[in-house]
Structure formats: structure tokens, C-alpha cells
Design a protein around this motif. Structure first.
Motif, short mmCIF file in Angstrom:
data_model
loop_
_atom_site.label_atom_id
_atom_site.label_comp_id
_atom_site.label_asym_id
_atom_site.label_seq_id
_atom_site.Cartn_x
_atom_site.Cartn_y
_atom_site.Cartn_z
N VAL A 120 0.86 -1.18 0.00
CA VAL A 120 0.00 0.00 0.00
C VAL A 120 0.90 1.23 0.00
N PHE A 121 0.74 2.07 -1.02
CA PHE A 121 1.64 3.21 -1.20
C PHE A 121 0.94 4.51 -0.81
N ALA A 122 0.99 4.78 0.50
CA ALA A 122 0.32 5.98 1.01
C ALA A 122 1.27 7.17 1.14
N ALA A 123 2.55 6.97 0.85
CA ALA A 123 3.52 8.07 1.01
C ALA A 123 3.28 9.15 -0.04
N ALA A 124 3.55 10.38 0.37
CA ALA A 124 3.58 11.52 -0.56
C ALA A 124 5.03 11.70 -0.99
N VAL A 125 5.41 10.90 -1.98
CA VAL A 125 6.81 10.89 -2.43
C VAL A 125 7.09 12.17 -3.23
N ALA A 126 8.19 12.82 -2.94
CA ALA A 126 8.56 14.02 -3.72
C ALA A 126 8.76 13.60 -5.16
N ASP A 127 8.13 14.31 -6.09
CA ASP A 127 8.27 13.95 -7.49
C ASP A 127 9.66 14.28 -8.03
N TRP A 128 10.27 15.30 -7.44
CA TRP A 128 11.60 15.71 -7.92
C TRP A 128 12.58 15.84 -6.75
N ASN B 160 12.24 11.85 -9.52
CA ASN B 160 12.50 10.71 -8.65
C ASN B 160 11.94 9.42 -9.25
N PRO B 161 12.48 8.26 -8.82
CA PRO B 161 11.89 6.99 -9.27
C PRO B 161 10.46 6.87 -8.78
N ASP B 162 9.59 6.28 -9.59
CA ASP B 162 8.20 6.04 -9.19
C ASP B 162 8.13 4.66 -8.53
N ILE B 163 8.02 4.67 -7.22
CA ILE B 163 8.11 3.41 -6.45
C ILE B 163 6.88 2.55 -6.72
N LEU B 164 5.71 3.17 -6.71
CA LEU B 164 4.47 2.43 -6.98
C LEU B 164 4.50 1.77 -8.36
N ALA B 165 4.92 2.53 -9.37
CA ALA B 165 4.96 1.96 -10.73
C ALA B 165 5.98 0.83 -10.80
N VAL C 102 -1.71 -1.39 -4.09
CA VAL C 102 -2.66 -0.30 -3.88
C VAL C 102 -1.92 1.03 -3.85
N GLY C 103 -2.33 1.95 -4.74
CA GLY C 103 -1.74 3.28 -4.75
C GLY C 103 -2.73 4.31 -4.26
N PHE C 104 -2.25 5.49 -3.98
CA PHE C 104 -3.09 6.64 -3.69
C PHE C 104 -2.96 7.62 -4.84
N ALA C 105 -3.94 8.46 -5.01
CA ALA C 105 -3.82 9.53 -5.99
C ALA C 105 -4.32 10.81 -5.35
N ALA C 106 -3.40 11.72 -5.13
CA ALA C 106 -3.75 13.02 -4.58
C ALA C 106 -4.02 13.95 -5.77
N GLU C 107 -5.27 14.38 -5.90
CA GLU C 107 -5.64 15.22 -7.04
C GLU C 107 -6.32 16.48 -6.53
N ALA D 143 -6.78 7.24 -14.85
CA ALA D 143 -5.65 7.27 -15.78
C ALA D 143 -4.35 6.88 -15.06
N LYS D 144 -4.22 7.34 -13.83
CA LYS D 144 -3.02 7.02 -13.03
C LYS D 144 -2.93 5.53 -12.77
N ARG D 145 -4.08 4.91 -12.45
CA ARG D 145 -4.10 3.46 -12.19
C ARG D 145 -3.62 2.70 -13.43
N ARG E 108 -1.80 3.86 -15.95
CA ARG E 108 -0.41 4.21 -16.29
C ARG E 108 0.58 3.45 -15.40
N LYS E 109 0.25 3.34 -14.12
CA LYS E 109 1.20 2.73 -13.18
C LYS E 109 1.08 1.21 -13.15
N GLY E 110 -0.12 0.70 -13.42
CA GLY E 110 -0.32 -0.74 -13.42
C GLY E 110 -0.63 -1.32 -12.05
N1 CTP Z 1 4.33 7.41 -5.82
C1 CTP Z 1 5.49 6.66 -5.68
N2 CTP Z 1 6.68 7.17 -6.11
C2 CTP Z 1 6.75 8.39 -6.66
C3 CTP Z 1 5.58 9.17 -6.80
C4 CTP Z 1 4.38 8.65 -6.37
O1 CTP Z 1 5.43 5.54 -5.18
N3 CTP Z 1 7.93 8.85 -7.07
C5 CTP Z 1 3.05 6.83 -5.41
C6 CTP Z 1 2.37 7.53 -4.26
O2 CTP Z 1 2.74 6.96 -3.02
C7 CTP Z 1 0.90 7.27 -4.58
C8 CTP Z 1 0.87 7.21 -6.09
O3 CTP Z 1 2.21 6.94 -6.51
O4 CTP Z 1 0.49 6.01 -4.12
C9 CTP Z 1 0.39 8.43 -6.79
O5 CTP Z 1 1.06 9.56 -6.32
P1 CTP Z 1 0.69 10.96 -6.99
O6 CTP Z 1 1.60 12.00 -6.45
O7 CTP Z 1 -0.78 11.17 -6.90
O8 CTP Z 1 1.01 10.63 -8.54
P2 CTP Z 1 2.20 10.97 -9.49
O9 CTP Z 1 2.43 9.77 -10.35
O10 CTP Z 1 3.38 11.48 -8.75
O11 CTP Z 1 1.58 12.09 -10.43
P3 CTP Z 1 1.34 13.67 -10.18
O12 CTP Z 1 1.87 14.02 -8.80
O13 CTP Z 1 2.08 14.32 -11.28
O14 CTP Z 1 -0.16 13.80 -10.25
#
Ligand code: CTP
Ligand code: CA
Length: 224
Positions: free
Chosen positions: A95-103, A129-134, A148-153, A163-165, A167-169
Motif C-alpha cells: 500500500v503506497f500511502a507516502a507523498a513521495v517528492a516527485d523531484w 525521482n523513481p516512481d516506487i508504486l509503478a 494499492v496506490g493513492f492519488a492526490a488530485e 488514468a493514473k491506475r 499508467r502505473k499498473g
Molecule cells: N508514488 C510513488 N513514487 C513516486 C511518486 C508517487 O510511489 N515517485 C506513489 C504515491 O505513493 C501514490 C501514487 O504513486 O500512491 C500516486 O502519487 P501521486 O503524487 O498522486 O502521482 P504521481 O504519479 O506522482 O503524479 P502527479 O503528482 O504528477 O499527479
């Protein structure tokens, strides 16, 4: 007591949960962060433990303490979180509930940056940053059977999250509206939509503990 805690429908199951923000250094004393408190991930981990799961809790620098009964892996950056998650596998669910920094800051300084007296501000450069969920969703070998991922929108929540689901699989996405008007980010409640191959299911606005309990029950029904 320990016996009682480990009983339940998820006894013998291993679940990895990520939680909290990540911190991305600018220099040794400064970082980029976000407003995640870690409350939702912490509540989910606690709810999974209550159902008997063994939980590996991979957490960034959160403002709430980790729950009792989990194995805690504390990290700071997204890349450290990715490594900790990969090392924690195999798992029955993740379960990926973290708010991972995108950059992250790609030109972070090894020493504290100093004003040079010119009045010129430094220019930060960023790398994705690497996309851990994907990465976990797309593992060819050793993929958890439920991811299970989260999507903060902040807008078009269901469309963006669907779309996120894809894209990430991942199997499920818990979508939430974090636009400022909802007061969700950093608050004690959450209003989510669970998106799966069955479509979008809107849940009422609930305390984060209740969202967590409901999600843990669903996970249990899926993998137990
Ligand atoms: N996530 C992750 N690794 C990252 C970015 C996001 O594992 N580098 C995971 C989050 O924990 C969450 C999911 O991906 O479960 C979606 O995160 P979100 O920020 O909504 O999506 P992004 O793919 O980062 O897209 P954006 O922020 O551009 O909407
Ligand atoms: Ca993001």
C-alpha cells in the motif's frame, strides 16, 4: 497479548506500507518537503496489524509516530524509500500511502550554501525521482498480488486517478481530493474514491482511521 494481536484474517500475510512525506536535500541543512503528515498511512498500517498482518512500515519524516506492532524502516529521500521497499519484498500486498517528492534537487550542495554578497539567489535544478508504486506494480517477478496506490488530485479526481491506475499498473487506487477547499491535506478526515477494475466507488467523508479500517477490510477480503 502478542498472541491476540497476531490473530485475525491477515495472520501470516506480509504487507508493505509506505507513509509520510519524503525530504529531498538542497544542502546539508535544507530540504524540499510537502505537507503530508503520515496520518493516513499510519492509520492503514495500524488497521492491517489489527487484522493480524505482519506490516513493514516504510516511512519518511512524518509528523505522527509510527503505529505499534509494525517493523519500521525510516527513510528520508524518495530513492531511500524505493530501496527500502524493494528490500522489504516479497509481500502479499503493498500500500503506497507516502507523498513521495516527485523531484529531487540534482545540484544539491555538499556544504551549506552561503550568500555570496551579490544579492543573486542560487538556481536549483531538479531531476525526477523513481516512481516506487509503478516499479512495484510492474515487477515481472515477485510482484505482490495486490498493489494499492493513492492519488492526490486537486481536480478531475476520478478521471485523473483512473488514468493514473492504468499508467502505473496497480490494482487499486485510493483517490482523494486534496484541493485547498476540502481541507484534507494535513487534516484528520479523508474523502476517497476506490478505483479498481470494477470501476469507481465513492466513500463518504470519514475520519482517517475509518478510511483505514475500511481499506484494511477490503484488502483482507482480497488476499486472506
Ligand atoms: N508514488 C510513488 N513514487 C513516486 C511518486 C508517487 O510511489 N515517485 C506513489 C504515491 O505513493 C501514490 C501514487 O504513486 O500512491 C500516486 O502519487 P501521486 O503524487 O498522486 O502521482 P504521481 O504519479 O506522482 O503524479 P502527479 O503528482 O504528477 O499527479
Ligand atoms: Ca506526485
Amino acid at each position: 497479548v502478542e498472541q491476540a494481536l497476531s490473530d485475525g484474517p491477515l495472520k501470516g500475510k506480509h504487507v508493505v506500507v509506505t507513509s509520510g512525506p519524503t525530504h529531498e536535500p538542497i544542502d546539508p541543512v535544507r530540504y524540499i518537503a510537502n505537507r503530508s503528515s503520515g496520518a493516513q498511512g499510519t492509520a492503514i498500517a495500524a488497521a492491517l496489524v489489527a487484522l493480524g498482518a505482519r506490516v513493514t512500515f516504510v516511512t519518511g519524516p512524518a509528523s505522527v509516530p509510527p503505529p505499534f506492532g509494525v517493523d519500521v524502516l525510516s527513510v528520508e529521500t524518495a530513492r531511500q524509500m524505493r530501496d527500502a521497499v524493494m528490500n522489504a519484498l516479497p509481500a502479499d500486498a503493498a500500500v503506497f500511502a507516502a507523498a513521495v517528492a516527485d523531484w529531487r534537487v540534482s545540484n544539491a550542495a555538499g556544504q551549506k550554501m552561503k550568500k555570496d554578497g551579490s544579492g543573486q539567489a542560487p538556481a536549483l535544478e531538479f531531476a525526477e525521482n523513481p516512481d516506487i508504486l509503478a516499479s512495484v506494480s510492474q515487477l515481472a517477478k515477485g510482484r505482490p498480488s495486490l498493489v494499492v496506490g493513492f492519488a492526490a488530485e486537486t481536480n478531475d479526481v476520478v478521471a485523473n486517478a483512473t488514468a493514473k491506475r492504468a499508467r502505473k499498473g496497480c490494482d487499486w487506487i485510493v483517490a482523494n481530493d486534496v484541493s485547498e477547499a476540502t481541507g484534507i491535506m494535513g487534516g484528520s478526515e479523508n474523502e476517497v474514491t476506490l478505483i479498481s477494475d470494477q470501476g469507481a466507488e465513492q466513500w463518504p467523508r470519514l475520519g482517517k482511521e475509518d478510511v483505514a479500517r475500511r481499506l484494511a477490510e477490503r484488502i483482507s477480503a482480497e488476499i486472506a
